[in-house]
Motif scaffolding. Structure first.
Motif, PDB file in Angstrom:
ATOM      1  N   UNK A   1       1.035  -1.241   0.037  1.00  0.00           N
ATOM      2  CA  UNK A   1      -0.071   0.486   0.504  1.00  0.00           C
ATOM      3  C   UNK A   1       0.157   1.298  -0.339  1.00  0.00           C
ATOM      4  N   UNK A   2       0.719   2.215   0.439  1.00  0.00           N
ATOM      5  CA  UNK A   2       0.956   3.434  -0.075  1.00  0.00           C
ATOM      6  C   UNK A   2       0.727   4.370   1.632  1.00  0.00           C
ATOM      7  N   UNK A   3       2.084   4.086   2.215  1.00  0.00           N
ATOM      8  CA  UNK A   3       2.510   4.552   3.663  1.00  0.00           C
ATOM      9  C   UNK A   3       1.731   6.721   3.798  1.00  0.00           C
ATOM     10  N   UNK A   4       1.144   5.976   5.037  1.00  0.00           N
ATOM     11  CA  UNK A   4       0.801   7.593   5.075  1.00  0.00           C
ATOM     12  C   UNK A   4       1.044   7.757   6.509  1.00  0.00           C
ATOM     13  N   UNK A   5       1.616   6.994   7.242  1.00  0.00           N
ATOM     14  CA  UNK A   5       1.849   7.313   9.317  1.00  0.00           C
ATOM     15  C   UNK A   5       2.157   6.840   9.400  1.00  0.00           C
ATOM     16  N   UNK A   6       2.011   7.104  10.479  1.00  0.00           N
ATOM     17  CA  UNK A   6       3.078   5.924  11.655  1.00  0.00           C
ATOM     18  C   UNK A   6       1.768   5.669  12.135  1.00  0.00           C
TER      19      UNK A   6
END
Length: 135
Positions: free
Chosen positions: A30-35
């Motif tokens: 997927x696309x990383x969007x945060x921690x």
């Protein structure tokens, strides 16, 4: 997992035929969007994904994503109430609620769904995998 590690070492792209548990590896990319720590239980955070604002809510440990803009009027769902027990988020303008799983409106005045997204955690990263409906 050994399959994923082998693909990383060989720098191959995941395919539908490669399995990770019961899911294909492709479904997990997927696309990383945060921690993970940026998405606390019972709260909503807004992220950018493919040029859209998406609100992500954590409910009972699971992550749910829907478009931040109400389908009825220009209002940000992230500014409304999160009803965790019903897996719904409320538009602050006119009170329509949307299901966090499929983006479907649960009451009027909204009649059109918002986009819903599959959101996963990989280690301590939160990723949006894909849109899950046709909104």
């Amino acid at each position: 997992c050994p399959v994923c590690a082998g693909e990383r070492r060989n720098k191959t792209e995941p395919t539908n035929s490669t399995k990770h548990g019961n899911q294909s590896v492709e479904a997990l990319v997927g696309t990383k969007v945060g921690k993970s720590e940026e998405f606390p239980e019972g709260e909503v955070r807004v992220v950018e994904y493919e040029g859209r604002k998406v609100c992500i809510a954590r409910v009972e440990g699971a992550l749910y994503g829907v478009d931040n803009m109400c389908s009825h009027a220009e209002a940000y769902l992230s500014e409304g109430e999160l009803y965790a027990e019903d897996l719904e988020i409320e538009c602050p303008l006119h009170g329509s609620t949307f299901n966090l799983v499929d983006g479907e409106p649960q009451d009027l005045p909204a009649s059109e769904p918002v986009r819903a997204y599959e959101v996963v955690e990989d280690s301590d990263e939160v990723e949006i995998v894909k849109q899950t409906n046709d909104a």
